[in-house]
Design a protein around this motif. Structure first.
Motif, PDB file in Angstrom:
ATOM      1  N   GLY A  22       0.824  -1.202   0.000  1.00 14.81           N
ATOM      2  CA  GLY A  22       0.000   0.000   0.000  1.00 14.81           C
ATOM      3  C   GLY A  22       0.856   1.249   0.000  1.00 14.81           C
ATOM      4  O   GLY A  22       2.068   1.199  -0.261  1.00 14.81           O
ATOM      5  N   VAL A  23       0.246   2.387   0.343  1.00 12.28           N
ATOM      6  CA  VAL A  23       0.952   3.671   0.290  1.00 12.28           C
ATOM      7  C   VAL A  23       2.162   3.675   1.211  1.00 12.28           C
ATOM      8  O   VAL A  23       3.272   4.041   0.802  1.00 12.28           O
ATOM      9  CB  VAL A  23      -0.009   4.826   0.664  1.00 12.28           C
ATOM     10  N   SER A  24       1.974   3.258   2.468  1.00  7.05           N
ATOM     11  CA  SER A  24       3.092   3.295   3.415  1.00  7.05           C
ATOM     12  C   SER A  24       4.138   2.247   3.071  1.00  7.05           C
ATOM     13  O   SER A  24       5.343   2.475   3.246  1.00  7.05           O
ATOM     14  CB  SER A  24       2.590   3.106   4.843  1.00  7.05           C
ATOM     15  N   GLY A  25       3.703   1.081   2.568  1.00  5.77           N
ATOM     16  CA  GLY A  25       4.657   0.043   2.193  1.00  5.77           C
ATOM     17  C   GLY A  25       5.535   0.462   1.040  1.00  5.77           C
ATOM     18  O   GLY A  25       6.758   0.265   1.057  1.00  5.77           O
ATOM     19  N   ASP A  46      -3.042 -10.022  -5.198  1.00 11.24           N
ATOM     20  CA  ASP A  46      -2.537 -10.034  -6.571  1.00 11.24           C
ATOM     21  C   ASP A  46      -3.565  -9.300  -7.426  1.00 11.24           C
ATOM     22  O   ASP A  46      -4.676  -9.022  -6.972  1.00 11.24           O
ATOM     23  CB  ASP A  46      -2.341 -11.464  -7.072  1.00 11.24           C
ATOM     24  N   GLY A  47      -3.211  -8.950  -8.621  1.00 12.04           N
ATOM     25  CA  GLY A  47      -4.130  -8.221  -9.477  1.00 12.04           C
ATOM     26  C   GLY A  47      -3.418  -7.108 -10.197  1.00 12.04           C
ATOM     27  O   GLY A  47      -2.256  -6.781  -9.892  1.00 12.04           O
ATOM     28  N   PRO A  48      -4.081  -6.495 -11.177  1.00 13.48           N
ATOM     29  CA  PRO A  48      -3.438  -5.489 -12.034  1.00 13.48           C
ATOM     30  C   PRO A  48      -2.822  -4.323 -11.270  1.00 13.48           C
ATOM     31  O   PRO A  48      -1.701  -3.899 -11.569  1.00 13.48           O
ATOM     32  CB  PRO A  48      -4.581  -5.021 -12.938  1.00 13.48           C
ATOM     33  N   ALA A  49      -3.551  -3.769 -10.281  1.00 16.64           N
ATOM     34  CA  ALA A  49      -3.033  -2.598  -9.564  1.00 16.64           C
ATOM     35  C   ALA A  49      -1.772  -2.950  -8.785  1.00 16.64           C
ATOM     36  O   ALA A  49      -0.773  -2.220  -8.808  1.00 16.64           O
ATOM     37  CB  ALA A  49      -4.093  -2.037  -8.625  1.00 16.64           C
ATOM     38  N   LEU A  50      -1.803  -4.082  -8.082  1.00 12.63           N
ATOM     39  CA  LEU A  50      -0.626  -4.496  -7.311  1.00 12.63           C
ATOM     40  C   LEU A  50       0.538  -4.841  -8.236  1.00 12.63           C
ATOM     41  O   LEU A  50       1.696  -4.537  -7.926  1.00 12.63           O
ATOM     42  CB  LEU A  50      -0.971  -5.687  -6.427  1.00 12.63           C
ATOM     43  N   ARG A  51       0.242  -5.464  -9.348  1.00 10.85           N
ATOM     44  CA  ARG A  51       1.329  -5.822 -10.286  1.00 10.85           C
ATOM     45  C   ARG A  51       2.004  -4.578 -10.851  1.00 10.85           C
ATOM     46  O   ARG A  51       3.216  -4.571 -11.068  1.00 10.85           O
ATOM     47  CB  ARG A  51       0.772  -6.686 -11.421  1.00 10.85           C
ATOM     48  N   GLU A  52       1.215  -3.529 -11.080  1.00  5.34           N
ATOM     49  CA  GLU A  52       1.805  -2.292 -11.598  1.00  5.34           C
ATOM     50  C   GLU A  52       2.708  -1.659 -10.539  1.00  5.34           C
ATOM     51  O   GLU A  52       3.810  -1.192 -10.851  1.00  5.34           O
ATOM     52  CB  GLU A  52       0.704  -1.317 -12.019  1.00  5.34           C
ATOM     53  N   ARG A  53       2.236  -1.627  -9.279  1.00  7.19           N
ATOM     54  CA  ARG A  53       3.102  -1.111  -8.205  1.00  7.19           C
ATOM     55  C   ARG A  53       4.365  -1.951  -8.078  1.00  7.19           C
ATOM     56  O   ARG A  53       5.461  -1.427  -7.863  1.00  7.19           O
ATOM     57  CB  ARG A  53       2.346  -1.115  -6.877  1.00  7.19           C
ATOM     58  N   ALA A  54       4.199  -3.266  -8.205  1.00 10.41           N
ATOM     59  CA  ALA A  54       5.358  -4.165  -8.112  1.00 10.41           C
ATOM     60  C   ALA A  54       6.346  -3.897  -9.233  1.00 10.41           C
ATOM     61  O   ALA A  54       7.572  -3.891  -9.025  1.00 10.41           O
ATOM     62  CB  ALA A  54       4.882  -5.619  -8.154  1.00 10.41           C
ATOM     63  N   ARG A  55       5.826  -3.654 -10.433  1.00 10.68           N
ATOM     64  CA  ARG A  55       6.709  -3.391 -11.572  1.00 10.68           C
ATOM     65  C   ARG A  55       7.545  -2.132 -11.335  1.00 10.68           C
ATOM     66  O   ARG A  55       8.748  -2.120 -11.589  1.00 10.68           O
ATOM     67  CB  ARG A  55       5.873  -3.234 -12.845  1.00 10.68           C
ATOM     68  N   VAL A  56       6.882  -1.084 -10.833  1.00  9.55           N
ATOM     69  CA  VAL A  56       7.599   0.170 -10.586  1.00  9.55           C
ATOM     70  C   VAL A  56       8.685  -0.041  -9.534  1.00  9.55           C
ATOM     71  O   VAL A  56       9.827   0.438  -9.690  1.00  9.55           O
ATOM     72  CB  VAL A  56       6.618   1.266 -10.135  1.00  9.55           C
ATOM     73  N   ARG A  65       7.142  -9.885  -3.859  1.00  4.59           N
ATOM     74  CA  ARG A  65       6.536 -11.218  -3.860  1.00  4.59           C
ATOM     75  C   ARG A  65       5.038 -11.070  -3.608  1.00  4.59           C
ATOM     76  O   ARG A  65       4.629 -10.674  -2.515  1.00  4.59           O
ATOM     77  CB  ARG A  65       7.176 -12.085  -2.767  1.00  4.59           C
ATOM     78  N   LEU A  66       4.230 -11.334  -4.620  1.00  6.83           N
ATOM     79  CA  LEU A  66       2.780 -11.245  -4.501  1.00  6.83           C
ATOM     80  C   LEU A  66       2.173 -12.623  -4.272  1.00  6.83           C
ATOM     81  O   LEU A  66       2.727 -13.645  -4.706  1.00  6.83           O
ATOM     82  CB  LEU A  66       2.177 -10.630  -5.768  1.00  6.83           C
ATOM     83  N   GLY A  67       1.034 -12.657  -3.563  1.00  4.27           N
ATOM     84  CA  GLY A  67       0.314 -13.907  -3.355  1.00  4.27           C
ATOM     85  C   GLY A  67       0.820 -14.748  -2.209  1.00  4.27           C
ATOM     86  O   GLY A  67       0.246 -15.797  -1.914  1.00  4.27           O
ATOM     87  N   ASP A  68       1.867 -14.337  -1.534  1.00  7.94           N
ATOM     88  CA  ASP A  68       2.393 -15.075  -0.387  1.00  7.94           C
ATOM     89  C   ASP A  68       2.910 -14.074   0.640  1.00  7.94           C
ATOM     90  O   ASP A  68       4.003 -13.522   0.484  1.00  7.94           O
ATOM     91  CB  ASP A  68       3.515 -16.030  -0.801  1.00  7.94           C
ATOM     92  N   ALA A  69       2.123 -13.851   1.677  1.00  5.06           N
ATOM     93  CA  ALA A  69       2.521 -12.901   2.713  1.00  5.06           C
ATOM     94  C   ALA A  69       2.806 -13.600   4.037  1.00  5.06           C
ATOM     95  O   ALA A  69       3.001 -12.940   5.053  1.00  5.06           O
ATOM     96  CB  ALA A  69       1.417 -11.871   2.926  1.00  5.06           C
ATOM     97  N   ASP A  70       2.855 -14.929   4.039  1.00  3.10           N
ATOM     98  CA  ASP A  70       3.006 -15.669   5.292  1.00  3.10           C
ATOM     99  C   ASP A  70       4.438 -16.121   5.550  1.00  3.10           C
ATOM    100  O   ASP A  70       4.823 -16.331   6.699  1.00  3.10           O
ATOM    101  CB  ASP A  70       2.093 -16.899   5.296  1.00  3.10           C
ATOM    102  N   THR A  71       5.220 -16.264   4.502  1.00  2.97           N
ATOM    103  CA  THR A  71       6.565 -16.826   4.642  1.00  2.97           C
ATOM    104  C   THR A  71       7.609 -15.720   4.755  1.00  2.97           C
ATOM    105  O   THR A  71       7.627 -14.788   3.926  1.00  2.97           O
ATOM    106  CB  THR A  71       6.915 -17.703   3.424  1.00  2.97           C
ATOM    107  N   LEU A  72       8.462 -15.804   5.756  1.00  5.66           N
ATOM    108  CA  LEU A  72       9.516 -14.802   5.949  1.00  5.66           C
ATOM    109  C   LEU A  72      10.657 -15.061   4.970  1.00  5.66           C
ATOM    110  O   LEU A  72      11.235 -16.154   4.961  1.00  5.66           O
ATOM    111  CB  LEU A  72      10.045 -14.876   7.382  1.00  5.66           C
ATOM    112  N   PRO A  73      10.993 -14.080   4.128  1.00  9.52           N
ATOM    113  CA  PRO A  73      12.116 -14.277   3.201  1.00  9.52           C
ATOM    114  C   PRO A  73      13.402 -14.622   3.955  1.00  9.52           C
ATOM    115  O   PRO A  73      13.701 -14.035   4.996  1.00  9.52           O
ATOM    116  CB  PRO A  73      12.230 -12.923   2.495  1.00  9.52           C
ATOM    117  N   GLU A  74      14.134 -15.550   3.408  1.00 14.64           N
ATOM    118  CA  GLU A  74      15.362 -16.013   4.057  1.00 14.64           C
ATOM    119  C   GLU A  74      16.368 -14.862   4.192  1.00 14.64           C
ATOM    120  O   GLU A  74      16.544 -14.064   3.280  1.00 14.64           O
ATOM    121  CB  GLU A  74      15.980 -17.142   3.232  1.00 14.64           C
ATOM    122  N   GLY A  75      17.000 -14.776   5.360  1.00 15.06           N
ATOM    123  CA  GLY A  75      18.016 -13.769   5.594  1.00 15.06           C
ATOM    124  C   GLY A  75      17.489 -12.424   6.038  1.00 15.06           C
ATOM    125  O   GLY A  75      18.257 -11.456   6.153  1.00 15.06           O
TER     126      GLY A  75
END
Length: 484
Positions: A22-25, A46-56, A65-75
């Motif tokens: 979102g805005v703060s993220g 996931d979806g068009p709006a989130l993908r556009e923010r992700a692209r930028v 990483r979209l569609g998975d908010a439960d797993t902590l990225p390694e490191g």
């Protein structure tokens, strides 16, 4: 300035996971990547709006990483969360197991401020935060100070702290979510406007919700501003660990005692920041000076003005700047906004009244009301609201997913008030609600859309709900809505 501070260089090379796109993220991700951190943003959607923010963000070197908010990225060395993420989220449980801290964007902004950074005048409360912060910023500007209204008000505070524009002082709106994730925050002065049940589904209990609000007072250096009419706020001041010499300053709609601001014969007066507060009072403004273009000030906006004045006075602002700032203030849309008068009935949009406490303040402004209410209750109850407002109600029109809760409270406490229960949650229901309200209303009445609930069951946000109400009223005004 007290509180935890770090050099921006300390983020260089760190692997930071940002929760939420979102805005703060997005603001946190850009800022931290700009400081040389290795940033990964996770979002369960996931979806068009989130993908556009992700692209930028990806183009700026941020992993998403979209569609998975439960797993902590390694490191991961640190998790920076968006305000609305619940403390029990699986991502945070994984962080705790790995010994990784979780903080919010406000905490990051606080840590990154420079040695000579602008002090923060902070505001929280169940209702009135945005209006009070905007009033405060207007007063500070009238005093010739370089300032900005930031935080939960819409301008990410990280962007302001790391920006090039200098400020003398910041007017900071903070939600209970943001305070929960900001353990190091230490403001110059802060205000809790009120504390009423809200977001209990997030905090888990009223005690936890109030405790997060009370965090705003921790470490205050000059003033803790509280609402004399809301004992919970004074209790939070008493519980706070503040700097030596920090004062408790009350505000009241009645005549103020020493160390308070209040109202005397239509004047806002200060008995806190005067030489002899036992015997003297300083006139600050007239009640009529509060956003005069918006019409007569509602009681809760007088309280907001007093809180803003208290914080400004704590910062040394002269009385005339309080007056000039309140005169210059213009309220946002959908906050007790006069839409139209049709057949001697006034139509008022208070879509921002998203909980019972806010709706009660709105209902207290008018004498004879046809009330449009309903939406998502967020765990709230409505008995106290209906009991306090029953004598003002000429009729009620209910819409939204949780309207039954309000209908049941009306049956218990206002059984003689006519109720129209529209079994609809589509966006077109608002037009039907306005038509039904017009049918119930008579000359001299106010049709007040103060839903006491969140909007997301029917609308994208409270702004869209307010716009739908205004459009329906305009259709009524031109005759298009009369027979539809």
């Amino acid at each position: 300035m007290v509180g935890h501070q770090v050099s921006p260089a300390e983020f260089h090379g760190k692997h930071i996971t940002v929760a939420g796109l979102g805005v703060s993220g997005v603001s946190a991700a850009r800022a931290l990547a700009g400081l040389g951190a290795r940033v990964t943003v996770v979002d369960g959607g996931d979806g068009p709006a989130l993908r556009e923010r992700a692209r930028v963000l990806t183009d700026q070197g941020v992993a998403v990483r979209l569609g998975d908010a439960d797993t902590l990225p390694e490191g991961t060395d640190l998790v920076v969360t968006s305000p609305g993420w619940k403390p029990e989220s699986p991502l945070f449980a994984a962080a705790a197991e790995a010994g990784v801290d979780v903080v919010g964007d406000v905490e990051i902004a606080w840590r990154l401020r420079g040695e000579d950074a602008a002090p923060w005048l902070a505001v929280t409360g169940t209702n009135g935060k945005t209006t009070t912060v905007q009033m405060l910023a207007s007063i500070l500007e009238a005093a010739g100070l370089r300032t900005a209204a930031v935080g939960n008000i819409g301008t990410p505070i990280i962007d302001v702290v790391l920006g090039d524009q200098p400020h003398d002082v910041l007017a900071v709106e903070l939600s209970s979510y943001q305070l929960h994730w900001a353990p190091s925050l230490r403001a110059h002065s802060a205000a809790v406007l009120n504390v009423a049940p809200d977001h209990l589904d997030w905090h888990g209990s009223m005690r936890a919700y109030a405790a997060d609000k009370g965090r705003i007072y921790e470490g205050n250096t000059v003033a803790c501003v509280y609402n004399v009419e809301d004992p919970r706020t004074e209790h939070l001041v008493r519980e706070a660990d503040v700097e030596e010499g920090c004062r408790a300053i009350g505000f009241t709609l009645g005549a103020p005692g020493p160390s308070m601001l209040g109202v005397v014969e239509g004047l806002l007066v200060d008995r806190a920041f005067v030489e002899n507060r036992q015997q003297q009072a300083q006139e600050l403004a007239e009640v009529a000076d509060i956003a005069p273009s918006a019409g007569p000030a509602a009681p809760h906006n007088i309280a907001n003005a007093l809180a803003a004045a208290a914080l400004a006075r704590a910062f040394g602002v002269p009385p005339e700047a309080v007056r000039d700032g309140l005169r210059a203030f213009r309220p946002d849309a959908h906050r007790i906004a006069h839409v139209a008068e049709v057949d001697d009935v006034v139509y008022v949009d208070d879509s921002k009244a998203t909980n019972p406490h806010a709706a009660q303040a709105s209902l207290a402004t008018y004498e004879s009301i046809v009330w449009i209410a309903g939406g998502l209750a967020k765990g709230a109850t409505f008995d106290e609201l209906v009991t306090a407002s029953a004598k003002r109600l000429r009729g009620v029109v209910l819409i939204g997913a949780d309207r039954a809760l309000i209908r049941e409270a009306l049956a218990r406490h206002a059984p003689d008030v006519p109720v129209v229960d529209l079994d609809r949650t589509d966006t077109g229901a608002m037009a039907a609600a306005v038509r039904e309200a017009a049918r119930l209303a008579g000359p001299g009445d106010t049709v007040l859309m103060a839903p006491a609930c969140a909007s997301m069951d029917m609308f994208t946000n409270y702004n869209k709900r307010g716009e739908a109400f205004a459009e329906a009223v305009r259709a009524l005004e031109t005759g298009r809505g009369a027979d539809e």
